[in-house]
Design an enzyme around this catalytic site. Structure first.
Site, short mmCIF file in Angstrom:
data_model
loop_
_atom_site.label_atom_id
_atom_site.label_comp_id
_atom_site.label_asym_id
_atom_site.label_seq_id
_atom_site.Cartn_x
_atom_site.Cartn_y
_atom_site.Cartn_z
N GLN A 103 0.85 -1.17 0.00
CA GLN A 103 0.00 0.00 0.00
C GLN A 103 0.89 1.23 0.00
O GLN A 103 1.77 1.34 0.86
CB GLN A 103 -0.89 -0.10 1.24
CG GLN A 103 -1.81 1.03 1.50
CD GLN A 103 -1.41 1.79 2.74
OE1 GLN A 103 -0.25 2.13 2.93
NE2 GLN A 103 -2.36 2.04 3.62
N SER B 73 1.72 6.73 2.42
CA SER B 73 2.54 7.65 3.23
C SER B 73 3.65 8.27 2.42
O SER B 73 4.23 7.64 1.55
CB SER B 73 3.17 6.91 4.40
OG SER B 73 2.21 6.55 5.32
N SER C 255 5.42 -1.06 3.83
CA SER C 255 5.67 -2.38 4.38
C SER C 255 5.78 -3.39 3.26
O SER C 255 4.86 -3.50 2.44
CB SER C 255 4.46 -2.76 5.23
OG SER C 255 4.81 -3.19 6.46
N GLU D 292 -7.74 -1.08 7.55
CA GLU D 292 -6.49 -1.19 8.28
C GLU D 292 -6.75 -1.27 9.78
O GLU D 292 -6.24 -2.12 10.48
CB GLU D 292 -5.60 0.03 7.98
CG GLU D 292 -4.33 0.05 8.83
CD GLU D 292 -3.42 1.25 8.52
OE1 GLU D 292 -3.95 2.31 8.12
OE2 GLU D 292 -2.20 1.11 8.67
N GLU E 114 -1.27 9.95 19.09
CA GLU E 114 -2.04 11.20 19.08
C GLU E 114 -3.23 11.11 18.11
O GLU E 114 -4.33 11.57 18.41
CB GLU E 114 -1.13 12.38 18.71
CG GLU E 114 -0.07 12.72 19.77
CD GLU E 114 1.00 11.66 19.97
OE1 GLU E 114 1.44 11.05 18.96
OE2 GLU E 114 1.39 11.41 21.13
#
Lengths: 375, 415, 375, 415
Positions: D135, D138, D170, D253, D381
């Site tokens: 995927q 990012s 990944s 996910e 966060e």
């Protein structure tokens, strides 16, 4: 797998919540908080009428003959409402002790009276500082009479009878301890109300002087019965604590949504958002641990001792955490007597001590986990 | 690196100590020493009277408000002399509690913004404790957002007419005067429409009502203003410049709050040193020791942080907002300490009658007072913002109300 | 009161920072981190030339004859720079042991060599798991020879000599332990490098087999000397840790200012701001405790044992806290080998163990506070 | 309330168990069982090969991607059957690690947005492990702000030309295909100019470079795109609708990450049960017990939270973002647990050679891997934001870039 309450049990919860929302508003709680009544008698009567006091008491003894799962959902609602009634001492402690160890006559005498709201019961275990260990029981029983002082006794000043832990031997072993049933309105009993952290639940000192008492369970079985009673009460109290934690979280969330500062809902500040998220996390962990305790309690599983300790610890932490930070979310207003936040803060901190300290239960949990692993 | 006085400081310390030795109300020393958060009281005396008498005595001998100019009732001392005085005054300093707001916040604001004639008239009796002052900033709608206040001041000839409500006013019921922050123009952004005044708390239309706190005590008040009239010459700073004036006050607040904040640790260590748990002395229990050690280094860390600030003062430097850490650390810590102290007692920890006052009662008072500490004079969250922004230079929060006229800012989050 | 370093000491700090900024960049640290050198020899030589290695060594033994306060400010800078040199083992442990207990001849032999950068020293105390307690010393000394295995020994693989703790008695008391000086290049010594958490500071296993050794200090005084050495090293290491904590905080702060996400500097999010504020708080508490330790060390005050333990605990916590959350502020990038965050994370966690665990020092602190209160 | 299977579930479990018993690579069972965070490897075999073989075997027998439709290589099972399968698969499930992204995220996205012919062509070999997917969302500039990505896709006839860089991919080095989120219009606000594709990772211009992590290992990659061409029929969803498409992926996910997250507690409890400290067995040390008890209730709390989610599944309910708490709690916890495990060893805790691998090495691996856990798949966060916003209904963060064209958003905080 169905690791959840049944639809019927959830209906019972809704019913209890509805009842308590009507009959046990914060305003009603304040009558007891402010010392205008020792407990909410009308509410107690109402709980009896709803069948909540005897929900886990068999029908032959005047109860609803449901089970502990039903009692758990009611306990949660009692915690949410911060109910100012002797529910935990009467229903979790006294009634459970009778169910475990009472003779048929004893059950017949007291259980229907509990279910109908006529009798308030309690457990007289502690004698000042210290946790539930046999050696801390110094009050003696000999020749059918008790001598000694119990303190603190939850709801001791309004209770009609007490299950009293007494020393009947001096071998230094657990079987030195026996349990007795005492009519607190009888002779040889002196009751003194004590000032305490949570005025919505009274605490008392009870002195026994040559007080007549009848054995509950076999002589020397006291500690083993007590351990079972405390484990059950740990699970049931955990549900009250989970209810309280959830309510404190909800109050904080609502305030964070309603309150504007710096032109924004304060819930849009990450400091507040994340504080509330952390409260949700601990309340959720506590709920899940408590569900496991409920399963173990309702099935009388071998896992109960471990599950009860885990529920106790997790729910104690969650309620303290949520009650404390609910005040913080409210800022200055949360620190006023007028706002309800402190009622939960007081209850959370008082409940953390009622069955023995957090430290005590941590210790118990590890012992029990070791035993399980060794087995 | 040393903890020694300079010769000059040593001389000052000796003079102060001798005077205190000769004049302090020694009969209350023990009781004051033992008092802790949430419980400063005297058994057989009215603490307000004792405090006023001690303040007057100090003022008469030139020991009040040391760092103020002499003409306003002070001694013209250096900041470090003030610190030395506080060290020497020791437990008797707890008697100054009722004057902290007046001396620490109102006085400096008056000094910076009042007319000379007012300074000469009002400051000396403030220094001597004959007149008590309070500070009227906070409002129910404001909270951490101090500038969000709504109390209106409207001009009427040479006077201003005040209507509104203040809250969290420490000592208002004992106060003779107050400094008051008001909104004089709600049509401009919130920081721009504020104006500061001082007023006589006995003015018609001022009503003081105590707030009952979560702890049951009443340290604070609500103050209601109904058509209260203040002459224009009691205005502090320009019309519309109230926010700047208030910053002087608030900066002084943080400086006075930093020192000597209560952590509960000495009380807990003392308690654990004699407490016997179910399986032996608490102080030998490894779980107890681990807890104590962690709190010990926080308490000592705060102590020596404050020593470093004093050293900076001694060199004429001004301690920065670093001081904010004291209240931030101590607030949560005293709450945790108190919770743990009760836990150590088991079920008995819940009881708090007079017979248990020295032990359980003491920690219960801390537990019930602590939530207030985490909020008053700036919440934990505001303190972290101050550290992050003023010490570390991080950006401020996004301000959605910055350029919005005050009366267009929403007041309710839902529905 | 002047509870601060003097202007001269601050100048020395600036000088050390300037020197290390030039000579000990993260790139230079990586040479050792990546295993391309066992330590930074050029830096070590430079430190000697600057007079930093011998700053607290008297002039008669080749040092600068300054004092421990001067050593503290240099230690802080070594921590900031994450310097990959055997500074702590040579200067805090070996040199201090010599200063406390060395004969004139021993001092003459080793201290000038330390100051000039010619000799690397260390302390060989640990023998596997466990903390600094006499009973954990099993290596024996008899007839002038040592037999046993020490592990881990910091910088053991590059050290020229070691101060070795050995058992010379079996009474079960502290005076069973004596110290010895061993030339590690001599016979009967076998050194094996060990993989460890912080590759910028080597760890070794050293086996002694009929290894000749000379006594350091009187027979039976070993434990009392060691205690002093560890206390001094606790304060000095605390300054390294404070330096490391400050640097980690600074890295986090800088990243929070530079990095944009959601169209804003990430430092404008309260979650990040408050995380950094909390890091500042713990770094400040650690600094203040360390200053107190420095005062006690420099004046040889009776408060040293307590002050050293407090500095050790506070600085260990602060460095671990700041190093950990510095990575979190950096997000994913902080978890790459390429970014320097992990060097501080490794160093923080390794330093937390070097003089014995946090738990050990917590225990020590309470013992020492009790002693002071009893006195 | 019970942990029992329904008769139907029991039957399914029996079938699954029998098949696993007969077919699983038992020779690796022990090793897989013992592996913990940061260290899943096999001593004498290539784990990738073992994993692929096991997946193929499962697929051939109809046990791969159970909840997928049969025509795409699945079994058409209910969610609860999938959970039962995972329980029965036990340690062998750790072999599925390399397929998690493909099965958990890429597959569902393809299923929702790809053309039917593509689904039939690509999904079965994905299910069987013959083809591995990754995927590509990012980017270095993005981080938590996924939609801040800069990789450009520009239309050129029937193809798109891709230029840019992805990170934290990944398994990209083992992957045959990937789903790729790109920016097709930088002149509109950032969420509006995105488009999703799938591509062959062997396409010219794709370069995969491993990222060396702080732990020393390389679980992730950077992927560089230089004039990579993707046919338009490999677009997933409409042009400009990439953000919505990606939400499908990300929601999946979170569902797949929730379960079985590692806390380090079982390892620590086991370690403490046999460890002897300087003054006795660790498990009898009260400080150790207090720590253990606190972690024990977190670990059991997570375990039973996941049981509650499974029960909800079993009733056909969809578990909510409540699942986010697993990673949030476990990430910090495993870091603390590992730190404590090293502390218990004293100075020796620093050593991590092969001879110490079972004990110290295990906890060191956790310590070094944990910072990654607190970041990957959403930082702590972000998780708190998700809980606050989606569970508690609190407002989102103030979005300063909401209505700003992407190419007008600042990219550097200072200077």
């Amino acid at each position: 797998m169905n690791f959840d309450f049944s639809d019927d049990q959830k209906q019972l919860r809704d019913q209890a919540r509805k009842f308590l929302t009507e009959k046990c508003s914060p305003k009603a709680v304040r009558v007891v908080l402010d010392g205008r009544a020792p407990y909410d008698k009308a509410l107690w009567k109402g709980l009896a009428e709803m069948g909540f006091l005897g929900v886990a008491i068999p029908e032959e003894f005047g109860g609803a003959g449901a089970g502990h799962l039903e009692l758990c959902v009611i306990a949660e609602e009692m915690g949410r409402a911060n109910a100012p009634v002797p529910f935990s001492s009467t229903v979790y402690l006294a009634a459970e002790a009778l169910l475990i160890a009472g003779s048929d006559a004893q059950k017949k005498k007291w259980l229907p009276a509990i279910a109908s709201g006529e009798a308030i019961g309690t457990l007289a275990l502690f004698e000042g500082k210290g946790n539930p260990w046999p050696k801390n029981v110094k009050l003696t029983a000999a020749n059918g009479v008790l001598n000694g002082v119990k303190k603190p006794v939850a709801d001791g000043a309004i209770a009609d009878f007490a299950v009293v832990a007494a020393r009947t031997g001096s071998s230094g072993r657990e079987n030195d301890i026996s349990l007795f049933l005492v009519d607190l309105k009888g002779a040889g009993v002196e009751v003194k109300s004590l000032t305490n952290l949570d005025p919505t639940r009274g605490q008392a000192e009870i002195s026994f002087k040559d007080c007549k008492a009848e054995p509950l369970g076999a002589a020397g079985d006291g500690w083993s019965i007590l351990t079972q009673v405390l484990d059950r009460a740990a699970v049931l109290c955990a549900f009250e604590q989970v209810g309280g934690a959830d309510r404190a979280l909800e109050m904080g969330r609502d305030y964070a949504l309603d309150r504007i500062a710096f032109g924004r809902q304060i819930g849009s500040f990450q400091a507040i958002k994340h504080m509330l998220a952390d409260m949700y996390v601990s309340a959720t962990l506590a709920r899940s641990n408590s569900y496991y305790g409920a399963w173990a309690l309702s099935t009388n599983a071998a896992e109960l001792p471990e599950a009860a300790a885990a529920a106790r610890i997790s729910a104690t932490q969650a309620f303290q955490h949520c009650a404390k930070n609910n005040i913080q979310v409210h800022g200055g207003m949360g620190f006023t007597w007028e706002f309800d936040c402190h009622m939960y803060y007081r209850r959370a901190n008082a409940m953390a001590l009622g069955l023995g300290s957090l430290t005590y239960w941590e210790d118990q949990l590890i012992d029990r986990m070791r035993k399980k692993n060794a087995a | 690196m040393n903890f020694d006085d300079t010769p000059q400081e040593a001389e000052f310390r000796a003079t102060a100590r001798a005077w205190i030795d000769a004049n302090a109300p020694k009969q209350y020393e023990d009781e004051l020493r033992k008092s802790s958060l949430g419980r400063t009281q005297l058994k057989n005396a009215n603490i307000l009277e004792v405090a006023k008498a001690w303040q007057k005595k100090k003022a008469d001998a030139g020991w009040a408000c040391l760092h103020w100019p002499k003409e306003y009732g002070g001694r013209g001392s250096s900041p470090i002399e003030r610190v030395i005085w506080q060290q020497e005054e020791g437990p008797f300093g707890k008697l100054s509690h009722m004057f902290i707001i007046g001396h620490g916040m109102c006085g400096p604001t008056m000094m910076a913004f009042a007319r000379e004639e007012h300074k000469r008239a009002y400051l000396p009796p403030l220094a001597s404790g004959e007149k008590v002052w309070c500070q009227l900033f906070s409002e129910p709608a404001g909270g951490s957002d101090v500038a969000g206040l709504r109390t209106r001041a409207e001009k009427d000839g040479d006077e201003w007419v005040i209507n509104g409500q203040k809250i969290w006013t420490s000592g208002a019921h004992n106060s003779d005067y107050g400094i008051l922050l008001t909104r004089t123009d709600p049509t401009v952004p919130k920081h721009k429409g504020l104006t500061m005044f001082f007023l006589d708390m006995k003015s018609p239309g001022v009503e003081v009502r105590p707030i009952k706190q979560a702890s049951g005590a009443s340290d604070f008040n609500e103050v209601y203003f109904t058509n209260v009239r203040i002459p224009d010459h009691q205005r502090l700073g320009e019309v519309g410049d109230g926010w700047n004036v208030s910053l002087t006050t608030l900066m002084n607040e943080r400086m006075s709050i930093g020192a000597g904040v209560s952590t509960g640790f000495p009380e807990l260590f003392e308690y654990c040193s004699s407490l016997i748990l179910d399986d032996g002395p608490a102080i030998e229990d490894r779980a107890v020791r681990a807890k104590l050690a962690n709190w010990a280094v926080k308490a000592s860390g705060l102590r020596y942080t404050s020593m470093r600030a004093i050293s900076a003062l001694s060199k004429g430097e001004r301690p920065g907002p670093e001081n904010s850490i004291g209240k931030l650390v101590a607030g949560s810590m005293i709450q945790d300490v108190a919770t743990y102290a009760l836990d150590l007692q088991g079920a008995a920890g819940v009881v708090s009658g007079p017979e248990d006052a020295e032990v359980a009662g003491r920690f219960q008072a801390m537990l019930l007072r602590a939530p207030g500490t985490r909020v008053e004079g700036g919440t934990d969250e505001i303190m972290r913002n101050i550290i992050a922004e003023r010490v570390l230079g991080l950006p401020g929060d996004i301000r959605v109300d910055k350029d919005v006229p005050f009366n267009k800012i929403p007041t309710k989050g839902r529905g």
